[in-house]
Motif scaffolding. Structure first.
Motif, PDB file in Angstrom:
ATOM      1  N   GLY A 232     -20.694 -32.881 -22.184  1.00 56.88           N
ATOM      2  CA  GLY A 232     -20.307 -32.539 -20.815  1.00 56.88           C
ATOM      3  C   GLY A 232     -21.478 -32.383 -19.874  1.00 56.88           C
ATOM      4  N   VAL A 233     -21.526 -31.240 -19.212  1.00 57.71           N
ATOM      5  CA  VAL A 233     -22.565 -30.967 -18.213  1.00 57.71           C
ATOM      6  C   VAL A 233     -23.953 -31.039 -18.840  1.00 57.71           C
ATOM      7  CG1 VAL A 233     -23.506 -29.201 -16.660  1.00 57.71           C
ATOM      8  CG2 VAL A 233     -21.033 -29.563 -16.791  1.00 57.71           C
ATOM      9  N   GLU A 234     -24.065 -30.543 -20.057  1.00 64.44           N
ATOM     10  CA  GLU A 234     -25.367 -30.529 -20.733  1.00 64.44           C
ATOM     11  C   GLU A 234     -25.940 -31.937 -20.875  1.00 64.44           C
ATOM     12  OE1 GLU A 234     -27.318 -29.256 -25.025  1.00 64.44           O
ATOM     13  OE2 GLU A 234     -25.372 -28.446 -24.456  1.00 64.44           O
ATOM     14  N   SER A 235     -25.096 -32.906 -21.214  1.00 63.35           N
ATOM     15  CA  SER A 235     -25.551 -34.295 -21.343  1.00 63.35           C
ATOM     16  C   SER A 235     -26.092 -34.813 -20.017  1.00 63.35           C
ATOM     17  CB  SER A 235     -24.398 -35.196 -21.811  1.00 63.35           C
ATOM     18  OG  SER A 235     -24.044 -34.929 -23.146  1.00 63.35           O
ATOM     19  N   ASN A 236     -25.393 -34.493 -18.938  1.00 59.49           N
ATOM     20  CA  ASN A 236     -25.832 -34.939 -17.610  1.00 59.49           C
ATOM     21  C   ASN A 236     -27.115 -34.237 -17.175  1.00 59.49           C
ATOM     22  OD1 ASN A 236     -23.596 -36.630 -17.460  1.00 59.49           O
ATOM     23  ND2 ASN A 236     -22.327 -35.075 -16.460  1.00 59.49           N
ATOM     24  N   GLU A 237     -27.264 -32.978 -17.572  1.00 59.53           N
ATOM     25  CA  GLU A 237     -28.500 -32.255 -17.253  1.00 59.53           C
ATOM     26  C   GLU A 237     -29.693 -32.841 -18.009  1.00 59.53           C
ATOM     27  OE1 GLU A 237     -27.520 -28.232 -18.170  1.00 59.53           O
ATOM     28  OE2 GLU A 237     -26.599 -27.836 -16.203  1.00 59.53           O
ATOM     29  N   ASP A 238     -29.451 -33.273 -19.255  1.00 65.74           N
ATOM     30  CA  ASP A 238     -30.510 -33.966 -20.016  1.00 65.74           C
ATOM     31  C   ASP A 238     -30.952 -35.219 -19.273  1.00 65.74           C
ATOM     32  OD1 ASP A 238     -30.355 -32.094 -22.016  1.00 65.74           O
ATOM     33  OD2 ASP A 238     -29.222 -33.348 -23.410  1.00 65.74           O
ATOM     34  N   GLU A 239     -29.979 -35.984 -18.804  1.00 65.93           N
ATOM     35  CA  GLU A 239     -30.266 -37.227 -18.080  1.00 65.93           C
ATOM     36  C   GLU A 239     -31.093 -36.938 -16.823  1.00 65.93           C
ATOM     37  OE1 GLU A 239     -27.676 -40.257 -15.330  1.00 65.93           O
ATOM     38  OE2 GLU A 239     -26.852 -39.818 -17.345  1.00 65.93           O
ATOM     39  N   ALA A 240     -30.678 -35.919 -16.047  1.00 68.73           N
ATOM     40  CA  ALA A 240     -31.400 -35.561 -14.825  1.00 68.73           C
ATOM     41  C   ALA A 240     -32.824 -35.100 -15.141  1.00 68.73           C
ATOM     42  CB  ALA A 240     -30.640 -34.469 -14.074  1.00 68.73           C
TER      43      ALA A 240
ATOM     44  N   ARG B 166     -36.038 -30.108 -23.712  1.00 70.18           N
ATOM     45  CA  ARG B 166     -34.711 -29.487 -23.763  1.00 70.18           C
ATOM     46  C   ARG B 166     -34.188 -29.566 -25.189  1.00 70.18           C
ATOM     47  NH1 ARG B 166     -31.449 -28.699 -19.379  1.00 70.18           N
ATOM     48  NH2 ARG B 166     -29.604 -29.409 -20.515  1.00 70.18           N
ATOM     49  N   GLU B 167     -33.490 -28.536 -25.608  1.00 71.31           N
ATOM     50  CA  GLU B 167     -32.884 -28.522 -26.941  1.00 71.31           C
ATOM     51  C   GLU B 167     -31.455 -29.070 -26.857  1.00 71.31           C
ATOM     52  OE1 GLU B 167     -33.913 -27.838 -29.928  1.00 71.31           O
ATOM     53  OE2 GLU B 167     -35.897 -27.003 -29.511  1.00 71.31           O
ATOM     54  N   ASP B 168     -31.119 -29.929 -27.779  1.00 71.78           N
ATOM     55  CA  ASP B 168     -29.744 -30.440 -27.895  1.00 71.78           C
ATOM     56  C   ASP B 168     -28.923 -29.359 -28.614  1.00 71.78           C
ATOM     57  OD1 ASP B 168     -27.394 -31.694 -28.705  1.00 71.78           O
ATOM     58  OD2 ASP B 168     -28.360 -33.621 -29.051  1.00 71.78           O
ATOM     59  N   SER B 169     -27.918 -28.820 -27.938  1.00 67.60           N
ATOM     60  CA  SER B 169     -27.142 -27.716 -28.515  1.00 67.60           C
ATOM     61  C   SER B 169     -26.440 -28.104 -29.810  1.00 67.60           C
ATOM     62  CB  SER B 169     -26.099 -27.207 -27.509  1.00 67.60           C
ATOM     63  OG  SER B 169     -25.169 -28.228 -27.188  1.00 67.60           O
ATOM     64  N   SER B 170     -26.155 -29.402 -29.980  1.00 64.10           N
ATOM     65  CA  SER B 170     -25.462 -29.825 -31.207  1.00 64.10           C
ATOM     66  C   SER B 170     -26.341 -29.648 -32.438  1.00 64.10           C
ATOM     67  CB  SER B 170     -25.009 -31.292 -31.092  1.00 64.10           C
ATOM     68  OG  SER B 170     -26.124 -32.163 -31.034  1.00 64.10           O
ATOM     69  N   ASN B 171     -27.676 -29.513 -32.229  1.00 57.85           N
ATOM     70  CA  ASN B 171     -28.579 -29.277 -33.358  1.00 57.85           C
ATOM     71  C   ASN B 171     -28.356 -27.904 -33.985  1.00 57.85           C
ATOM     72  OD1 ASN B 171     -29.827 -31.753 -33.114  1.00 57.85           O
ATOM     73  ND2 ASN B 171     -31.483 -30.983 -31.802  1.00 57.85           N
ATOM     74  N   ALA B 172     -27.732 -27.021 -33.241  1.00 57.24           N
ATOM     75  CA  ALA B 172     -27.533 -25.652 -33.737  1.00 57.24           C
ATOM     76  C   ALA B 172     -26.263 -25.507 -34.565  1.00 57.24           C
ATOM     77  CB  ALA B 172     -27.494 -24.680 -32.561  1.00 57.24           C
ATOM     78  N   THR B 173     -25.398 -26.519 -34.537  1.00 57.13           N
ATOM     79  CA  THR B 173     -24.136 -26.424 -35.281  1.00 57.13           C
ATOM     80  C   THR B 173     -24.304 -26.983 -36.690  1.00 57.13           C
ATOM     81  OG1 THR B 173     -23.249 -28.625 -34.760  1.00 57.13           O
ATOM     82  CG2 THR B 173     -22.996 -26.910 -33.089  1.00 57.13           C
ATOM     83  N   ASP B 174     -23.342 -26.639 -37.545  1.00 61.38           N
ATOM     84  CA  ASP B 174     -23.334 -27.205 -38.901  1.00 61.38           C
ATOM     85  C   ASP B 174     -22.253 -28.274 -39.037  1.00 61.38           C
ATOM     86  OD1 ASP B 174     -25.450 -25.742 -39.787  1.00 61.38           O
ATOM     87  OD2 ASP B 174     -24.251 -24.125 -40.658  1.00 61.38           O
TER      88      ASP B 174
END
Length: 405
Positions: A25-33, A148-156
């Motif tokens: 979502g928003v996080e992906s777009n913020e990475d792009e920006a 920036r940290e990818d939040s999906s890295n924190a999940t299992d």
């Protein structure tokens, strides 16, 4: 971002390629920006591509990780070709390589799966592979490199993350020098792999024969070696085979048994295995030969001439009574229901029965050519002539037909 920083500091001629997989979502777009902003500050060209990753994964019934990898590398290679770049640089590090090793170890793999991520693979180069994630983080902090940290890295959710969070910390606790030990292990495995590849190539030359349309593996020669399964695995792995139990069972199976990959067929035929592509198509065309022709070049090389005696007969040469032929002759494939009278016999025989008696493989049958007169078989080319066209004492004109195998 550390890789970008290093390329910029070295004044390399480079561009940035960023994939927005639109999964966060928003996080992906913020990475792009974030990437766009840094590219503008450094005055470095940037390419951005948005992928509808979830839809693509659902349509093709593939995992998100597989789809994302395929999409990004396909795009990277298109940039390489369209903009005349020399290489694709990725920021994989030593921890990534250890994770890949453990994934392959857990799933089961050949030697190639235990050498980690390669430093270079075709046009893909990984300059940071010798550094740990901690080394890179320390560098980024020391030189004020933002990331920036990818939040999906924190999940299992993903297998790699489970290893990263639950398994590797335990291993590092047992051996604080785990990454260094891993580097040494990979070095030794690569050297062992190199030795194994030399052996595989050497044995291939003595056991395997490459024909025009298929490959022949001589089982009698192969089975002399205690590690025959390992050799077979290395030879067949590039052709997409994965059911190795079925492949190994084929060695003791009856003729006609086969194993399929997505692209190839592996067929047991008496004392050999035959490997050929699925897309190999057998021509269904009929080729015509007029009375005036002295040779043909397609689909086979054959020649025709009149002779006065029949002293030279071989499997590739036959003699027929020309008066019994009806021109034009034809060259065609066999069909169900075909019959002929094998030379030396008094009765007719179904071609399917002849093939069975002669132990023809599926490949042999599909590739057999028939020379016919008025749809009567004159010759199974290179194999057996028909008795009905044989010269007799009353023959006035003998036609010699030669086949150049």
């Amino acid at each position: 971002m550390v890789l970008v920083h290093l390329c910029h500091q070295l004044n390399l001629d480079f561009a940035i390629a960023h994939c927005n997989f639109q999964l966060r979502g928003v996080e992906s777009n913020e990475d792009e920006a974030f990437v766009k902003s840094h590219a503008e500050k450094m005055q470095v060209p940037v390419f951005i591509e948005r992928f509808d990753t979830q839809t693509f994964a659902d349509q093709h019934k593939l995992s998100i990780q597989v789809v994302a990898r395929n999409l990004r590398y396909e795009w990277f290679y298109s940039l390489l070709a369209n903009h005349n770049f020399d290489y694709i640089l990725t920021a994989h590090h030593l921890d990534d390589s250890l994770e890949t090793f453990l994934i392959n170890f857990t799933r089961g793999s050949g030697m190639e799966g235990f050498t980690g991520i390669p430093q270079q693979n075709d046009k893909i180069v990984r300059p940071l592979l010798v550094f740990s994630r901690n080394d890179i983080e320390v560098f980024a902090q020391d030189y004020n490199v933002e990331w920036r940290e990818d939040s999906s890295n924190a999940t299992d959710k993903y297998w790699r993350n489970k290893l990263r969070h639950d398994v590797i910390p335990v291993l590092k606790a047992l051996n604080p020098s785990l990454l260094s030990s891993f580097e040494n292990t990979v070095l030794h495995l690569k050297q062992t792999q190199s030795l194994a590849e030399d052996a595989v190539k050497s044995l291939y030359l003595s056991v395997v024969t490459e024909e025009e349309h298929h490959t022949v593996i001589d089982l009698k020669k192969l089975l002399k070696y205690a590690n025959y399964k390992a050799y077979l695995y290395e030879w067949l792995r590039p052709f997409g085979f994965s059911d190795w139990t079925a492949v190994y069972d084929l060695l003791a199976a009856q003729s006609g048994k086969q194993v399929l990959s997505e692209s190839h067929i592996l067929l047991k035929n008496r004392g050999v295995l035959l490997l050929f592509p699925k897309q190999t198509t057998i021509s269904e065309e009929v080729y015509w030969i007029t009375k005036e022709q002295t040779d043909v070049k397609v689909p086979l090389k054959m020649s025709f001439c009149n002779v006065s005696d029949i002293s030279n007969q071989t499997s590739n040469v036959i003699f027929v009574d020309e008066a019994l032929l009806q021109f034009p002759l034809t060259l065609r494939r066999w069909q169900e229901g075909d019959v002929f009278q094998p030379s030396g016999m008094t009765g007719k025989k179904k071609l399917s029965k002849f093939f069975k008696d002669e132990k023809y493989s599926l490949w042999d049958k599909a590739n057999a050519w028939l020379l016919c007169s008025d749809n009567k078989i004159v010759w199974i080319v290179g194999k057996r002539a028909d008795e009905r066209f044989k010269p007799t004492a009353n023959t006035t004109k003998i036609l010699q037909i030669n086949y150049e195998a």
